[in-house]
Each structure stands twice: as C-alpha cells, then as structure tokens.
Enzyme design. Structure first.
Site, short mmCIF file in Angstrom:
data_model
loop_
_atom_site.label_atom_id
_atom_site.label_comp_id
_atom_site.label_asym_id
_atom_site.label_seq_id
_atom_site.Cartn_x
_atom_site.Cartn_y
_atom_site.Cartn_z
N GLU D 113 0.77 -1.31 -0.11
CA GLU D 113 0.11 -0.02 -0.11
C GLU D 113 0.83 1.31 0.02
OE1 GLU D 113 1.98 -0.16 2.12
OE2 GLU D 113 1.47 -0.25 4.23
N ASN D 241 11.50 -0.59 2.37
CA ASN D 241 10.37 -0.83 3.27
C ASN D 241 9.23 -0.58 2.56
OD1 ASN D 241 9.66 -1.19 5.76
ND2 ASN D 241 11.07 0.00 6.69
N CYS D 242 8.08 -1.44 2.51
CA CYS D 242 7.14 -1.15 1.76
C CYS D 242 5.81 -1.29 2.62
CB CYS D 242 6.70 -2.29 0.63
SG CYS D 242 8.21 -1.85 -0.56
N VAL D 243 6.06 -1.60 4.07
CA VAL D 243 4.89 -1.89 4.67
C VAL D 243 5.08 -1.40 6.26
CG1 VAL D 243 3.51 -3.89 5.97
CG2 VAL D 243 5.01 -4.24 3.75
#
Lengths: 347, 61, 145, 428
Positions: D113, D241-243
């Site tokens: 997201e 970092n995607c979360v």
C-alpha cells in the site's frame, strides 16, 4: 431549531418503584419525567426532551439486545437527534444500564451523554462509547449534576469540538483522537526532552498503562484460630458456569458455597478460563483452587476455618477498572464476615 | 500464589508464592495422586507461612 | 509456511504443527506450548501487517531436545494428559508476555482467514511469511534452502 | 566533518528535451531516463508521470519516496553502496533539488500500500501532497524472484533521484545549509554547560519488504553503531520498506530526518548534540536483547544525559522501543520516545503492544486506525486494483462511487514515527 432528545431513566426515577420494580420492561412516555424536568429547564431552547424511556435496571442489564433495539426504535420513532441517560450516581446496575443505553444509541450514530459517580462500574464498561459527567455518589448531588450535564450536552449537540476531559469536565474516556498540533512531532519531542532534562513539568502525549502499589498488611498472629478465604482469577466455577463468567474480558465474578465440600472433583467443578489449556483444571480443579489441602489443614487444626464461600473470576484480558472494583467488593464481604486472611491463586 | 512472579510484582502483590505452571498452578499431572497432593500441601503451607510473616515490601517466598 | 527449509545435521529434533483456522489459532497453540515451557525464538507480531491484512502466522518455539514434552504427531491443543511424555517446565516470562500481548492485538481486530483471500494475494502472503521467518529459522539451526 | 547542502528550489516539473532546472522548473528528458533505468533487464517496462500539489491525482501504491541529491564536492557519492561506492559520505557539498520527490509505484506484491492524494481530505495526511512528484511506474519482469523484483524497484528510485540531481550540478543554490559534526574529543568539550544529547535511531529490519540498508548493508545483519548526522543527509540510510505505508520511513524522511533537524536547531544553544546511534528491530528475541543493550551501551560511552528514541513500524518493534527505553533510563539517560499508535477504529484499544513505567515521555504520530473516506480523483497513477487488498484498508474499501474508505495506515507517512508531520493524538 431545538434538538430532539430522548431521556433514559430507571424505574425508581421514573416513579414506578424501587428494587422490587427493577425487573420491569422498558416503556416510553411523551415528554419529561423525574430528573428530566430539571434537565429540560436547563437545556432551555437548545434541546427539547420529546420522550422518556423508563426501564427496570435488572431488565436492562439482563436483556441488552432487546432493550438496545427498543432504545434505537424509540429514537427513530420520535425522529430524535440524541439520548441523555441518568444521572445514576453510585447505583451500580443503573450506572451500567445508563452506560449501555448511551452505548446502544451511539452505535446507531446518535449523540449521547450520561452522568454517574466515577467509581460506578458503568464508567469502566462504557466510557469508551459515551461522554460521562462525574457526579456525587448519591442523588443528593442532583442539583449539582444536572447543570453540568445540560451544559456539556448542549455543547456536544452544537457540534463544537470538545477539548480534554480536564478542560470540559467529563470523565476521561481513554479514547485517542487524532489532531494536528502547532509543531511537527520531532520538535515536540525535543522540546519535551529539554523539559525532562531540566526537571520542569511536561505532559506526555501518551500515558503508558501502569499499576499502583498497596502497603502490606501485618502477618496473622495465630493461624490456628484464623478464618481463611480462597479467591481465584483462575476461573474455577461450579459445573455449567451458573453465572456465565466469560472466558475472556469477564464482566462479573461469582461467589460459591463450599460448606461440606472437602475436594473439588471433575464433573462437579470446572474452569471457565479461556487463557490456558483447560485439560488439567477440569481433571482436578484443586490444581487451581486447593480446597482439598485446606480442608486437611482445617481438620488438623493448623488453620481455624476455611471460609464457607470462595470468590472467582476469569483473569484474562479483564478491564483493570473492573478487577479493582471486584477486589474492593470481595474484600469488604470478607472483612464484614471477619475473615482474617485470603489466599489468592492465579494461573 | 502465581506461576509468573514478575507479573505479580508488576501488579503490586506483596506476598508472592511461585507455583508450578499456568494450566495447573498447584498440581503436576505427571505425578501420581499422592505425590501431587503432597506437592500441593507444600505450596499451601508456604502460603500460610507467608500469611504469618510480616513483610515491609513485595516479597517472594 | 513453505517447508523448503531443510533440517541440517545439528538441527534439533523438530516438531511442526499446522493449525487449521486463522492466525489466532496459531497464537493460542503457541500460548499453550509456552505454558509448558517452550520459549519463543522470535516476536509473535513479526512483520508490519495487521491481523486483517496477513492470513498466515508462523511461530517458532524451542526447548531442550530431550524433554520436548510432546510426541511427534501430537497437536498441542489435543488432550495432553494421555501423553506420558508430558513435561511441564516453568514458562519463560518474556515469551509469555509477548504471546499475551500478541493475543490482545489479535482479539482487538478482525482476523483474516486464508479462505477469505484471493489466490494472488495468498501466494504473496505465503512468500512474505516465509521470508520473514528466515532469520528465526536460521538462528534456530535450520539451513535455508 | 562539515557538510553543506546546496538547495535548489523546484516548484514545477515538466517533460522536455533536456533534463535540467531553471528558475524553479525541473525539465525531465523521459527517453534518456527510461534508457538509464531499462539498463536493468529485470525491469519489463517503466513509465513516468507528474503530480503537483492541488492536482486531482492519486498515486498508489507508493513504494518509496526519494529526494534528488548528488555530491558536488567531498568524498564518495550519495546513496553509498547502491549509487555511490561504499566510501564514507557526509562531508563536502551536496546538491539538493528541494520541493520535489521521486515516487516509485507499480505492482510488486499483493498486500501492499501507500496512497498519496495531491488534494482532498487525504492530502494533509501525507507530506508528499506538498511536493512536486515525478512518479516512476515500474513493471518488474514476472519471471523473477520477489527479492529481485523488490531490489529492481528500489534501485530504479535511487537511480532516478541521483540522475535528476546530477543533471543540475550547475544550478545556483537558492539557499545553503551548513552542518558541522566535529570529532568526539572536540564535541565533548564544546558547550560545557549544555546537556549532552544523543539520538537513538531505530531502523526497521524484519525481512523482505521490511528492510533498511546502511551503506548497502542490510540492517538485520548489523550491530548498533554510531553514524554522523551528516552521513544520513547523503543517503547512508535508504529504505527497502513497503509495509506499512503510514509508519515506514521512506528514503526521503531518512534524508530529511526531522529529529536530527530539531536537535541541530538547538545544538550549541540549549543542548550539545553529540551523536546518532543507529540500531535495528530484528524479529528474534536474542537480537532484541543484544541490539538494545549494545545501542544503549554506545549512548553510555558517549556519556549523554538524554536521548530521543524513534521507532519504525509497530507490534514487533514496540518490544525494542520498550527495551531501549528501560535500559537507557536505568543507565540514567533521560528519554523521550517517538512512535505512533494502533488504538483501534474507535480509539479505545491499547495503542502499543508493550509498555514500561520508564516510558513517561512519549510523542506520537497519532492513531493509524482512524478511518477516512477519500473521494475519487480525476487521475490515478499506479495500480488502482490495490485498493481492495491494501494494508490498512479492508475488502470492499472501494465504494461504488469510486471513493476509498481506508484507515490512515494506508496513507504514505501519515503517522510517521520520526515526527515528520504535525499530526498527533490526545485522550478524551
């Protein structure tokens, strides 16, 4: 245009009766009743109490689904904007009923407010769902409570953004609300650190939950003459869990007679606790509540007597406020029945 | 009487008796009936001793 | 969690349980094991997903090999008393505090069940769960495939 | 060590023949940039788009945000270990294209997201509604491993940012900022009356899509160490970092760490800002004990009186935050914690998954579970299909009228735990 308000009160303040009428089902009357008259005057032209719901405290606490529906239907029927309940002062079940009524209305999107004594169990159970104004512990404080309730209620109805509990005079609800401060978080953090270094007072933006301390009681001089009681949070209850103590986030505790019982056996007692593998406690409940050994010690005269009642609840995600309240109630019971010592077992 | 002493300390208990395990604080299913009752008796007697003792602060017996 | 981790020579005797149901069941099973003295190797809330965002949850626990307290096929939530090897050691306070905190988080949220998840997401969630468990598995003596 | 940041203001982006900046307008040669990025054959395709503050535009899911920078003078190059060699950075002169950001987007993994709305109710929740954004829409090849796909997207963002800055080296800086970081011997004697303060900088390090790199080294594999604040300004720390979108530190906020900025602002006046200790948040309990003890030991070796501790992420790192706090306070180091909260949609649940009595001074980036309705936007850049499986959102978060009902957890940097924004929370 005055807001249309429904007022919720119990059987006593509705003039129907006292304890003996605590089981009456909810009914609704047009206009005001009981303390509603005072409230109506204080609300003046800002809000009009169009109807009053009167419900027995026991009935409400015992039939929440039905009473909840009745309340929401009444709000719709009278095209109301909000619900005000109580004030309940320190009446436990009335506090829970008022809190529940507001909770049910709030869940359906209505503005709500009630008033009760801060120690009333209704506060801990429902403060997250509704505004609660602190009142004295008895109806003698009605004159002081109503103006505060009316003023805050009018402010909430007007849609004005409320400040903190301290500033506005309601009981802190423990609900976190987002806001945009003047400074960015990093600046706020460094400014707070400077105050902490200099020993100046500062207000943390989030309070970590912590427990308070109790001063220890002196030892029991002669155990062979002492009455000792058993209390547990391990959830040991008579078979079938008669008081339906919940497996987690328990809302009540139970007290059960054990005169003549010398051993807790499988099939007669069980555990209601959802926080551990129940196999072993159900096989032999003495593994949580040592009745068998205490009976032996009683027979051998090592202790005076095992008190005839043990108290139990499920300590698994229990609200701290509830646990504190029950502890005080049980403590008072035991003291009044001159118990000298208590063994608390927990899992 | 509780199996996790640090938790009892953090909530403010003053006389604490460490017990066997969470699912069976005052018992141990691997012992025979006589052995288990003896274990339970030892723990309860420790509790009575604690009740008899004056303590100034949180004490683990 | 894909099982392409191979047990090395010195990998301790391992027992693997697959819990049916959702992540909350995995945490409850881990809690019962912790009550028996098994220790957490890693934080049960690994990964920055909320209970309603990641259907998979793996918990790696360890205990001295000789008294694992469980027979190989036994699922911890089944009746233990029949199991003669049942052994209970004092629970590790840190593991207990972490698993209870994790249970609180899962009880306060909607827990995603694998059945509710479209396949494309299920495959990625499984891969991510496997990736996040790599470090704990390595530190417990398993060699990554 | 001294670093000068030469800041060139960018107020408008445009595509055109030659990449360069003049009086606030950055022109980008799309073909040249595309050719540069497609040198990485793991990328199947790349597209570009522009988004300016106030546009009716939504970008999602955003993986990383990077501020274009490159070295003008001094050792090494920005983003050491990725763009630059592994040589130490943090001194000399660095060019900064200020007021813009490179945002990478595209489909990488399903539960993923990061919403940026350039206007509407969602805009105040993300700093990137105020920057001119060059959006790089990436499509990694289907047949490569997730690891490589993630790395490809991460590298594409860093390459784009470095490329843009290095095409503008000749531009005159609109303003210059100078940061000193003297050797410890001098730092310790400086400002004798002022309290010594350190910054304990926790880096997310839990595994794929939850990683941070320092000089190209995966933070999971490092022991806590000292780093100069000026090194962070040259991209020594970058995000993989995607979360989760609201509280992961993207590379932009690592470059512009607001806590470092706030400490420097008071340096020499109210405090002596003597150092930054970086530490990690591994999932294993042994690493948590080791890293928290090691990090606080470094703070003790610096002899600091106080420290700001910032967390990245939630749940797992709450344990590290508490360990760092308890160990610091026990060592006599006064602390303030910077974190965010997951207090539930009704704000009544416990905000953190851990707590300690020593944590009596806390600043937060607000409750990430607050729900918000984002109206439909005229233009969406990225992968709108994501809305249904977006972290922070829930199935059915896309309404028939195209509006999104999501928790602010899904909005990029909404509750940033470095205190980048003015957001916070209070108790009613």
């Amino acid at each position: 245009m005055a807001y249309r308000v429904i007022h919720y009160i119990n059987q006593f303040f509705g003039g129907i009766g006292g304890e003996e009428k605590a089981d009456i089902a909810p009914e609704v009357r047009d206009g005001v009743a009981g303390p509603g008259m005072g409230l109506a005057k204080l609300l003046g032209d800002k809000a009009e109490i169009v109807a009053t719901i009167i419900c027995g405290d026991n009935y409400c606490v015992g039939n929440q689904e039905e009473v909840g529906k009745f309340i929401v239907d009444t709000l719709k029927k009278y095209n109301a904007d909000a619900l005000i309940a109580g004030p309940a002062f320190n009446a436990g079940r009335y506090g829970m009923a008022s809190g529940f009524a507001c909770s049910a209305a709030a869940a359906a999107g209505y503005t709500t407010l009630t008033g009760m004594y801060p120690e009333n169990p209704g506060v801990e159970l429902y403060k997250a769902n509704t505004y609660i104004v602190p009142t004295t512990d008895s109806a003698a404080g009605m004159g002081k409570a109503l103006p505060v309730m009316a003023a805050l209620f009018a402010k909430i109805l007007s849609g004005e953004k409320l400040g903190t509990a301290e500033a506005e005079g309601y009981i802190e609800r423990g609900v976190r609300i987002n806001t945009f401060y003047e400074e960015v978080g990093a600046e706020r953090a460094v400014a707070m650190l400077l105050k902490k270094i200099k020993g100046e007072p500062f207000t943390t933006e989030y309070k970590m939950p912590v427990f308070d301390r109790v001063t220890p009681r002196p030892g029991v001089k002669d155990l062979s003459k002492a009455t000792i009681a058993l209390v547990t949070s391990g959830g040991i209850v008579p078979m079938g869990n008669p008081d339906h103590i919940a497996a987690s986030s328990a809302r009540n505790y139970g007290g059960y007679e054990i005169d003549g019982v010398t051993d807790l056996v499988s099939g007669k007692y069980q555990t209601a606790h959802g926080g551990y593998d129940q196999t072993y406690a159900n096989q032999d409940p003495d593994r949580v509540l040592p009745v068998d050994v205490l009976r032996d010690l009683e027979k051998e005269g090592k202790i005076g007597k095992l008190y005839h009642t043990f108290y139990t609840t499920v300590g698994n995600g229990t609200a701290v406020g509830n646990a504190k309240k029950w502890g005080e109630e049980i403590g008072k019971q035991l003291k009044d029945n001159n118990v000298q010592a208590v063994i608390l077992t927990s899992t | 009487m509780a199996s996790i002493v640090p938790i009892s300390q953090s909530v403010g208990a003053n006389r604490i008796i460490p017990t066997v395990a969470i699912p069976h604080p005052l018992g141990n299913p691997t012992l025979d009936e006589k052995g288990e009752k003896a274990l339970r008796r030892k723990l309860v007697e420790k509790a009575l001793d604690a009740l008899h003792t004056d303590v100034k602060e949180q004490t683990v017996f | 969690m894909q099982a392409n981790f191979t047990a090395g020579a010195d990998t301790p005797k391992q027992i693997c349980f697959f819990c049916d149901g959702d992540a909350l069941q995995v945490l409850v099973a881990a809690r019962d094991l912790i009550h028996m003295g098994w220790k957490l190797v890693h934080h049960p809330l690994y990964g920055n997903y909320r209970p309603h965002q990641q259907p998979y949850r793996s918990i790696l626990l360890q205990r001295e090999a000789e008294n694992s307290g469980l027979s190989h096929e036994q699922n911890p939530t089944q009746d233990q008393s029949l199991n003669p090897a049942y052994q209970c050691l004092a629970p590790d306070p840190a593991s207990l505090q972490l698993i209870e905190a994790a249970l609180d988080v899962y009880r306060a949220d909607r827990v995603l069940n694998p059945q509710q998840v479209p396949d494309v997401m299920l495959r990625d969630c499984s891969q991510l769960d496997y990736e996040l468990m790599r470090l704990p598995l390595e530190q417990a003596g398993w060699e990554a495939a | 060590m001294n670093l000068e940041l030469h800041k060139v203001a960018v107020r408008q982006l445009a595509f055109g023949a030659k990449t360069g900046v003049s009086n606030g307008v950055l022109t980008v040669n799309k073909e040249e940039l595309k050719a540069l990025l497609l040198k990485d054959d793991r990328l199947a395709a790349v597209e570009f788009d522009l988004a300016h503050p106030g546009d009716s535009t939504r970008i999602m899911p955003v993986k990383d945000a990077i501020e274009p920078r490159c070295k003008l003078e001094g050792q090494g190059e920005v983003f050491p270990g990725f763009i630059g060699p592994v040589e130490s950075v943090g001194s000399g002169k660095t060019l900064v294209l200020e007021g813009m950001a490179v945002l990478t987007t595209g489909r990488l993994v399903a539960p993923q997201e990061g919403i940026v709305d350039m206007t509407g109710p969602g805009a105040p929740y993300t700093p990137f509604s105020q920057t001119c954004n060059l959006v790089v829409v990436l499509t990694p090849r289907e047949d490569i491993k997730l690891h490589h796909a993630e790395e490809t997207c991460r590298m594409a963002g860093l390459k784009t940012a470095h490329y843009l800055a290095s095409q503008c080296k000749a531009a005159k800086a609109d303003h210059t900022e100078s940061y000193d970081f003297p050797p410890l011997t001098q730092a310790m004697q400086a400002y004798p009356g002022l309290p010594k303060v350190a910054y304990v900088y926790m880096l997310q390090s839990q595994g794929l899509l939850h990683d941070t790199w320092v000089y190209g080294v995966d933070a999971k594999r490092t022991l806590p160490t000292l780093i100069s604040p000026t090194e962070t300004m040259d991209g020594a720390i970058i995000s993989g970092n995607c979360v989760s979108a609201c509280d992961k530190n993207n590379t932009y906020v690592h470059l512009n760490n607001p806590i470092i900025k706030a400490l420097y602002k008071r340096h020499g006046k109210e405090i002596n800002f003597v150092g930054v200790v970086i530490t990690n948040e591994n999932v294993t309990l042994a690493d948590k004990q080791r890293s928290s003890s090691y990090a606080i030991k470094l703070a003790e070796m610096l002899g600091v009186d106080a420290a700001v501790i910032s967390e990245e992420g939630f749940g797992n790192p709450d344990a590290d935050l508490v360990l760092n706090c308890v160990k610091a306070e026990k060592a006599g180091i006064k602390t303030v914690l910077v974190t965010d909260e997951y207090a539930g949609a009704n704000g009544a649940s416990q905000s953190l998954a851990d707590s300690c009595q020593e944590g009596n001074a806390v600043v937060t980036g607000g409750n990430a579970n607050e729900t918000i309705v984002l109206p439909p936007m005229a233009k969406v850049i990225g992968d709108i299909g994501q809305a249904d499986v977006i972290a922070g959102g829930f199935f059915g978060s896309k309404r028939p009228d195209g509006s999104l009902e999501v928790e602010i957890q899904a909005i990029l940097a909404a509750t940033n735990e470095l205190g980048f924004s003015k957001i916070g929370a209070y108790t009613i």
